[in-house]
Design an enzyme around this catalytic site. Structure first.
Site, PDB file in Angstrom:
ATOM      1  N   HIS A  15       0.844  -1.303  -0.160  1.00  0.00           N
ATOM      2  CA  HIS A  15       0.132   0.055   0.126  1.00  0.00           C
ATOM      3  C   HIS A  15       0.711   1.352  -0.033  1.00  0.00           C
ATOM      4  CE1 HIS A  15       0.918   0.153   4.062  1.00  0.00           C
ATOM      5  NE2 HIS A  15       0.553   1.316   4.469  1.00  0.00           N
TER       6      HIS A  15
ATOM      7  N   HIS B 241       1.965   6.944  -0.728  1.00  0.00           N
ATOM      8  CA  HIS B 241       0.952   6.052   0.247  1.00  0.00           C
ATOM      9  C   HIS B 241      -0.332   5.939  -0.496  1.00  0.00           C
ATOM     10  CE1 HIS B 241      -1.483   4.939   3.674  1.00  0.00           C
ATOM     11  NE2 HIS B 241      -0.349   4.671   4.450  1.00  0.00           N
TER      12      HIS B 241
END
Length: 156
Positions: free
Chosen positions: A65, A79
């Site tokens: 992620h 992110h």
């Protein structure tokens, strides 16, 4: 001789195509307060997250992620989403691996929008190691493509 006085700017591109925001506008107080560094965010319209600069992929979280790129003297963290770490990597596919050389706009992670539909998928980009650069954000275009210039750093 003229080269001594020239400034070479570092350009960071949008990590995804979509709506560009200042990092302070994201829906998470931790990220919005610049705890990981200053930056920008994109509400993505695609499912591909790209390198914001030419450099070396220095980190891909096990959960895929987030990833980090070293661009010269600068480190950038990308992110994907808010609380998406809870998916433990499900719904994310790494397209590159640590130590790969990457170019601005090159795909790094693909995510499954349907599988992650319960999450805010805002893609955030932070300059975590700004070094001796003064950063300017280019927020005038609310719609960006992956790789479009969104931040410029110049030597102090």
């Amino acid at each position: 001789m003229l080269g001594l006085f020239s400034k070479k700017a570092m350009i960071l591109g949008a990590p995804a195509a979509g709506q560009l925001l200042d990092i302070t506008q994201v829906n998470d107080p931790f990220f919005a307060s610049k705890n990981l560094g200053d930056g920008v965010a994109v509400i993505p319209q695609s499912q591909t997250v790209c390198a914001p600069c030419d450099g070396r992929l220095v980190m891909v979280f096990e959960t895929r992620h987030a990833f980090g790129i070293r661009c010269g003297e600068v480190e950038v963290l990308v992110h994907i989403g808010i609380d998406t770490v809870q998916m433990q990597g499900q719904g994310f596919t790494a397209l590159k691996k640590v130590n790969d050389r990457v170019r601005r706009g090159e795909p790094i992670i693909r995510f499954d929008r349907e599988r992650l539909s319960a999450y805010d998928l805002t893609v955030m980009m932070f300059v975590t190691q700004p070094q001796a650069l003064r950063w300017q954000k280019h927020l005038e275009n609310s719609r960006v493509e992956a790789g479009d210039r969104v931040m410029t750093g110049e030597r102090l």
